[in-house]
Design an enzyme around this catalytic site. Structure first.
Site, PDB file in Angstrom:
ATOM      1  N   ILE A  13       0.831  -1.203   0.000  1.00  0.00           N
ATOM      2  CA  ILE A  13       0.000   0.000   0.000  1.00  0.00           C
ATOM      3  C   ILE A  13       0.867   1.256   0.000  1.00  0.00           C
ATOM      4  CG2 ILE A  13      -0.253   0.179   2.515  1.00  0.00           C
ATOM      5  CD1 ILE A  13      -2.947   0.895  -0.164  1.00  0.00           C
ATOM      6  N   LYS A  89      -5.787   2.766   7.239  1.00  0.00           N
ATOM      7  CA  LYS A  89      -6.876   1.979   7.809  1.00  0.00           C
ATOM      8  C   LYS A  89      -6.541   0.478   7.736  1.00  0.00           C
ATOM      9  CE  LYS A  89      -8.350  -0.069   4.036  1.00  0.00           C
ATOM     10  NZ  LYS A  89      -8.604  -1.506   3.876  1.00  0.00           N
TER      11      LYS A  89
END
Length: 308
Positions: A13, A89
């Site tokens: 990510i 998140k």
């Protein structure tokens, strides 16, 4: 002058989203990384935030891109060093841990931003505005993707409490942003592979004062085209978010949405948090995930294989 920021964790990510976004940001520049797997990056690297701060004394902020387990220690270390903190998140492994973060930041006098990147998708805010003043009759969410594509070989994704809720919490973050009243989980069925500790699929029934019926279908085993849609029926027409919130259709016609990227908007918001020393730490999506696990009925499905 841009804000010197470090990434903590340089996995998929970080490379797919955070690094290119920071490189293009008018607000931040990459001043270093906390990682043992970033030899290809032309910035200082260290094993801990404290060690990096010694190398980069003007470091002002960090963005945490590590798996959610153990976030309290990392956030505590960063705040103790006088750094503002942005968190990928989900914010933590448990609600109890995540609920500590705002108080920690407040006590340290530093900014904190617990991000929900799907809320920053281009169609989400236009849909929220379109819903204003309308009575919502039903919401149907289909959020289905292939874990093999998005988390290839990443075993941490199967830790308890994660699994399909890693992408599913993105849909719930949009939902909780759209609704004028809190949502609650009424029913849940969680489907666990026989050899894994987290679900690969889930079906939820939610309700809210703002929407009597909310049907949710999650899968982490979607082959071929991926599906990320939220359909809303109201007393004055219907709308649908597609492509994870990137496209908006109203009464079957696509409408224009703002240009820009999810992570570009996240870092623009974090710049505001840094400037104001603000705390942006909404946990509503995380609470829905926890509630789904509390009341969910467990079903066992076939074992999961990365190479199937």
């Amino acid at each position: 002058m841009t804000i010197p920021i470090a990434l903590v964790g340089v996995g998929k990510i970080a490379r797919d989203q955070h690094l290119p976004t920071i490189a293009a940001s008018p607000h931040f520049h990459l001043a270093g990384v906390v990682s043992r797997h970033a030899d290809d990056l032309d910035v200082p690297a260290a094993a801990t935030i404290a060690a990096l701060k010694e190398q980069v004394p003007d470091l002002a902020a960090v963005s945490l891109c590590t798996p959610p387990m153990g976030r309290a220690a990392l956030i505590g270390e960063a705040l103790h060093l006088g750094l503002h903190v942005m968190v990928e998140k989900p914010p933590a492994a448990t609600i109890s841990e995540a609920e500590r973060f705002a108080g920690m930041a407040r006590a340290a006098g530093q900014g904190l931003y617990l991000t929900w990147h799907s809320r920053a998708a281009s169609g989400v805010e236009p849909l929220r505005q379109w819903l204003s003043g309308k009575a919502i009759r039903r919401i149907a969410i289909e959020w289905m993707e292939d874990v093999r594509v998005w988390h290839p070989g990443q075993e941490w994704i199967w830790e308890p409490g994660i699994g399909v809720f890693d992408p599913g919490i993105n849909a719930l973050s949009i939902l909780t942003h759209l609704l004028a009243s809190p949502a609650e989980v009424r029913e849940a069925v969680l489907r666990y592979p026989a050899d894994r500790a987290a679900p690969i699929a889930a079906t939820l029934a939610l309700a809210s004062d703002a929407a009597a019926e909310i049907a949710v279908d999650f899968s982490f085993d979607q082959r071929g085209p991926q599906t990320w849609t939220i359909a809303v029926e109201t007393d004055a027409g219907h709308a649908m978010l597609r492509d994870g919130g990137g496209r908006l259709f109203v009464d079957d016609a696509e409408v224009a949405v703002p240009e820009g990227t999810e992570y570009g908007r996240l870092y623009a918001r974090f710049a505001e948090v840094v400037a104001q020393g603000a705390i942006d730490a909404d946990l509503a999506p995380f609470r829905l995930v926890a509630d789904a696990h509390l009341i969910g009925r467990r079903e066992t499905v076939a074992p999961f294989r990365w190479n199937d």
